[in-house]
Design an enzyme around this catalytic site. Sequence first.
Site, mmCIF file in Angstrom:
data_model
loop_
_atom_site.group_PDB
_atom_site.id
_atom_site.type_symbol
_atom_site.label_atom_id
_atom_site.label_comp_id
_atom_site.label_asym_id
_atom_site.label_seq_id
_atom_site.Cartn_x
_atom_site.Cartn_y
_atom_site.Cartn_z
ATOM 1 N N ASP A 235 -19.234 48.271 9.117
ATOM 2 C CA ASP A 235 -18.022 47.453 9.053
ATOM 3 C C ASP A 235 -18.236 46.200 9.905
ATOM 4 O OD1 ASP A 235 -15.237 46.584 9.042
ATOM 5 O OD2 ASP A 235 -14.672 48.633 8.579
ATOM 6 N N SER A 236 -17.244 45.822 10.695
ATOM 7 C CA SER A 236 -17.314 44.587 11.483
ATOM 8 C C SER A 236 -18.329 44.708 12.616
ATOM 9 C CB SER A 236 -15.935 44.253 12.046
ATOM 10 O OG SER A 236 -15.016 44.026 11.002
#
Length: 324
Positions: A235-236
């Site tokens: 993800d981030s």
Amino acid sequence: MDSNELPVLAYKDGENSVAPIPAHEQQLPTVTAEPWLEISKQGLQLEGLCFDRQGNLLLCEVFGGTIFHVNLPDKKVTELFKSHKQNPAAVKIHKDGRLFVCYLGDFESTGGIFMVDADGNDAQDIVSDIGTEYCIDDPVFDSKGGFYFTDFRGYSTNLKGGVYYVSPDFKSITPVIQNLAVANGVALSTDEKTLWVTETNANRLHRIDLLEDGVTIAPFGASIPYYFTGHEGPDSCCIDSDDNLYVAMYGQGKVLVFNKKGSPIGQILMPGRDQGHMLRSTHPAFIPGTDQLIICANDIENDGGSWIYTVKAFAKGHQSYQFH
């Protein structure tokens, strides 16, 4: 042969975890994060951790559209504003204090970016959902005031995602890499010569060496230094001042850490992950001027709450554009 004499497969310690750590990651230096702040007793899809120049925290809740403000050091949580666009996924702050909000739209073709003032007012489109077909997830500013964003579209066999650069005057959008299966996290090295991108639905980490214009890939400059394992995917991400990269693993309740060449050097676990809690770890960020990393996660599947967790990282966080 009697069935009692047959070879038996048996779980080793930790292998019956809901999110087992792959064998090749089990020897990494590992710490378990501590609770830092409960945002809600409900399972909210928290994302987009970002600090303003006063050291206060902003973050968003994707599906409900709330942009939260956390006053520090007392950790008072308030609602700053509600996004007028669908599914906000990230907040970034310009050095002049304006807030840039990325939104996913319908997850197919109606995402974009708008900016508001520090109080959430006076909304203006930066990347319009009218004239484009992006599904915009994460941005990162460079020192010139332009920014890169990830296009969150596609899936493992439909490569529609990518990374694009918006010029400092916000008038042009240039593709940097394309044909990705859900481009998600994006980060710049401290010298802005390397772009990191996570590709969620292909479980890959991209390392892109850029030429001086910031959009042209250097000869032999695009590589995949790491393939992730398991469901769902990376993800981030963010960097520290030593150029280490911290990648949240969505659906796995952990953060993996890489050095500047893309080799794994450590990992951070969310408490309760073996029992299936706090697996939706989405975004890491540094408290400005410190080596304290915070990570947001939620427990939607178990009707649990939404928390921010914390650890001490390898180095201090890199001072991003809003502090220039």
